[in-house]
Design a protein around this motif. Structure first.
Motif, PDB file in Angstrom:
ATOM      1  N   PRO A  21       0.795  -1.228   0.000  1.00 37.18           N
ATOM      2  CA  PRO A  21       0.000   0.000   0.000  1.00 37.18           C
ATOM      3  C   PRO A  21       0.825   1.273   0.000  1.00 37.18           C
ATOM      4  CG  PRO A  21      -0.835  -1.558   1.623  1.00 37.18           C
ATOM      5  CD  PRO A  21       0.428  -2.140   1.045  1.00 37.18           C
ATOM      6  N   ASP A  22       2.026   1.242   0.568  1.00 38.15           N
ATOM      7  CA  ASP A  22       2.833   2.458   0.621  1.00 38.15           C
ATOM      8  C   ASP A  22       3.578   2.717  -0.682  1.00 38.15           C
ATOM      9  OD1 ASP A  22       4.678   0.428   0.819  1.00 38.15           O
ATOM     10  OD2 ASP A  22       5.606   1.151   2.653  1.00 38.15           O
ATOM     11  N   GLY A  23       3.273   1.975  -1.734  1.00 35.46           N
ATOM     12  CA  GLY A  23       3.865   2.221  -3.036  1.00 35.46           C
ATOM     13  C   GLY A  23       5.132   1.432  -3.315  1.00 35.46           C
ATOM     14  N   PHE A  24       5.563   0.609  -2.387  1.00 30.78           N
ATOM     15  CA  PHE A  24       6.743  -0.213  -2.586  1.00 30.78           C
ATOM     16  C   PHE A  24       6.323  -1.647  -2.882  1.00 30.78           C
ATOM     17  CE2 PHE A  24       8.443   3.326  -0.259  1.00 30.78           C
ATOM     18  CZ  PHE A  24       9.695   3.512  -0.814  1.00 30.78           C
ATOM     19  N   TYR A  25       7.238  -2.390  -3.505  1.00 36.10           N
ATOM     20  CA  TYR A  25       6.995  -3.813  -3.699  1.00 36.10           C
ATOM     21  C   TYR A  25       7.046  -4.507  -2.342  1.00 36.10           C
ATOM     22  CZ  TYR A  25       8.184  -2.664  -8.548  1.00 36.10           C
ATOM     23  OH  TYR A  25       8.236  -2.096  -9.796  1.00 36.10           O
ATOM     24  N   THR A  26       6.403  -5.645  -2.250  1.00 32.72           N
ATOM     25  CA  THR A  26       6.397  -6.378  -0.989  1.00 32.72           C
ATOM     26  C   THR A  26       7.823  -6.728  -0.567  1.00 32.72           C
ATOM     27  OG1 THR A  26       5.567  -8.329   0.160  1.00 32.72           O
ATOM     28  CG2 THR A  26       6.105  -8.623  -2.136  1.00 32.72           C
ATOM     29  N   ASP A  27       8.044  -6.745   0.725  1.00 30.72           N
ATOM     30  CA  ASP A  27       9.362  -7.110   1.238  1.00 30.72           C
ATOM     31  C   ASP A  27       9.416  -8.581   1.647  1.00 30.72           C
ATOM     32  OD1 ASP A  27       7.795  -7.039   3.500  1.00 30.72           O
ATOM     33  OD2 ASP A  27       9.027  -5.580   4.572  1.00 30.72           O
ATOM     34  N   LYS A  28       8.429  -9.331   1.215  1.00 28.38           N
ATOM     35  CA  LYS A  28       8.313 -10.743   1.583  1.00 28.38           C
ATOM     36  C   LYS A  28       9.564 -11.559   1.234  1.00 28.38           C
ATOM     37  CE  LYS A  28       5.198 -14.667   0.878  1.00 28.38           C
ATOM     38  NZ  LYS A  28       3.941 -15.110   0.245  1.00 28.38           N
ATOM     39  N   TYR A  29      10.239 -11.212   0.143  1.00 27.37           N
ATOM     40  CA  TYR A  29      11.396 -11.991  -0.310  1.00 27.37           C
ATOM     41  C   TYR A  29      12.726 -11.266  -0.095  1.00 27.37           C
ATOM     42  CZ  TYR A  29       7.639 -14.583  -2.491  1.00 27.37           C
ATOM     43  OH  TYR A  29       6.492 -15.300  -2.704  1.00 27.37           O
ATOM     44  N   ASP A  30      12.747 -10.256   0.724  1.00 26.62           N
ATOM     45  CA  ASP A  30      13.970  -9.478   0.937  1.00 26.62           C
ATOM     46  C   ASP A  30      15.093 -10.292   1.579  1.00 26.62           C
ATOM     47  OD1 ASP A  30      12.695  -7.322  -0.172  1.00 26.62           O
ATOM     48  OD2 ASP A  30      12.959  -6.000   1.552  1.00 26.62           O
ATOM     49  N   ASN A  31      14.779 -11.392   2.231  1.00 23.77           N
ATOM     50  CA  ASN A  31      15.810 -12.181   2.902  1.00 23.77           C
ATOM     51  C   ASN A  31      16.255 -13.401   2.099  1.00 23.77           C
ATOM     52  OD1 ASN A  31      16.003 -10.537   5.237  1.00 23.77           O
ATOM     53  ND2 ASN A  31      14.062 -11.375   5.931  1.00 23.77           N
ATOM     54  N   VAL A  32      15.932 -13.436   0.813  1.00 24.12           N
ATOM     55  CA  VAL A  32      16.377 -14.528  -0.045  1.00 24.12           C
ATOM     56  C   VAL A  32      17.904 -14.525  -0.095  1.00 24.12           C
ATOM     57  CG1 VAL A  32      16.445 -15.303  -2.460  1.00 24.12           C
ATOM     58  CG2 VAL A  32      14.293 -14.561  -1.458  1.00 24.12           C
ATOM     59  N   ASN A  33      18.501 -15.699  -0.054  1.00 15.80           N
ATOM     60  CA  ASN A  33      19.958 -15.811  -0.088  1.00 15.80           C
ATOM     61  C   ASN A  33      20.428 -15.719  -1.545  1.00 15.80           C
ATOM     62  OD1 ASN A  33      22.652 -16.538  -0.030  1.00 15.80           O
ATOM     63  ND2 ASN A  33      22.357 -18.108   1.533  1.00 15.80           N
ATOM     64  N   LEU A  34      20.715 -14.520  -2.003  1.00 13.83           N
ATOM     65  CA  LEU A  34      21.135 -14.305  -3.388  1.00 13.83           C
ATOM     66  C   LEU A  34      22.463 -14.965  -3.697  1.00 13.83           C
ATOM     67  CD1 LEU A  34      20.127 -10.600  -4.031  1.00 13.83           C
ATOM     68  CD2 LEU A  34      18.984 -12.670  -4.807  1.00 13.83           C
ATOM     69  N   ASP A  35      23.373 -14.991  -2.723  1.00 18.28           N
ATOM     70  CA  ASP A  35      24.673 -15.623  -2.963  1.00 18.28           C
ATOM     71  C   ASP A  35      24.489 -17.091  -3.331  1.00 18.28           C
ATOM     72  OD1 ASP A  35      26.176 -13.329  -2.477  1.00 18.28           O
ATOM     73  OD2 ASP A  35      26.253 -13.724  -0.327  1.00 18.28           O
ATOM     74  N   GLU A  36      23.603 -17.765  -2.627  1.00 17.27           N
ATOM     75  CA  GLU A  36      23.347 -19.180  -2.905  1.00 17.27           C
ATOM     76  C   GLU A  36      22.782 -19.364  -4.313  1.00 17.27           C
ATOM     77  OE1 GLU A  36      20.932 -23.005  -1.038  1.00 17.27           O
ATOM     78  OE2 GLU A  36      20.526 -20.995  -0.266  1.00 17.27           O
ATOM     79  N   ILE A  37      21.860 -18.524  -4.706  1.00 19.88           N
ATOM     80  CA  ILE A  37      21.232 -18.634  -6.024  1.00 19.88           C
ATOM     81  C   ILE A  37      22.215 -18.276  -7.130  1.00 19.88           C
ATOM     82  CG2 ILE A  37      19.430 -17.711  -7.532  1.00 19.88           C
ATOM     83  CD1 ILE A  37      17.739 -17.371  -4.904  1.00 19.88           C
TER      84      ILE A  37
END
Length: 124
Positions: A18-34
């Motif tokens: 609602p505040d105009g940002f994308y959801t932060d649901k996936y902000d803790n995904v381990n990008l290094d692993e991917i």
């Protein structure tokens, strides 16, 4: 596009809050692993290119790639902005064929590629 945008993707996660940002649901995904594992990275790239099935997070991410590229991730959280830069940098420097395919799909006119490539060419 962050994903590439998948990756812009990965990070740009999904539906707008609602505040105009994308959801932060996936902000803790381990990008290094991917990013360090082609077996994990491949399905995200294929999803973004419409060449494979999409997991729910990848599907939502894909729906925001173009907008995130166009507005330089303005609706991204700080974590998503940082992650998008890392993902795009990785693709530019380590997955040039995937980067080329993704930019052809999401930036046909080349309006955003130069901005990202110049800035992120050396980020791993």
């Amino acid at each position: 596009m962050k994903t590439f945008f998948i990756l812009c993707a990965l990070v740009v996660a999904v539906s707008a809050r609602p505040d105009g940002f994308y959801t932060d649901k996936y902000d803790n995904v381990n990008l290094d692993e991917i990013l360090s594992n082609k077996r994990l990275l491949g399905p995200y790239i294929k999803c973004a290119l419409d060449q494979g099935k999409c997991a729910p997070d990848a599907k939502e991410l894909k729906s925001h790639i173009k907008e995130a590229l166009e507005n330089y991730c303005a609706k991204c959280t700080k974590a998503q902005q940082d992650g998008t830069r890392r993902v795009i940098g990785h693709l530019i420097n380590n997955e040039p064929e995937s980067w080329k395919l993704l930019t052809a799909k999401y930036d046909k006119d080349g309006r955003y590629v130069a901005k990202y490539e110049t800035e992120l060419r050396t980020i791993a």
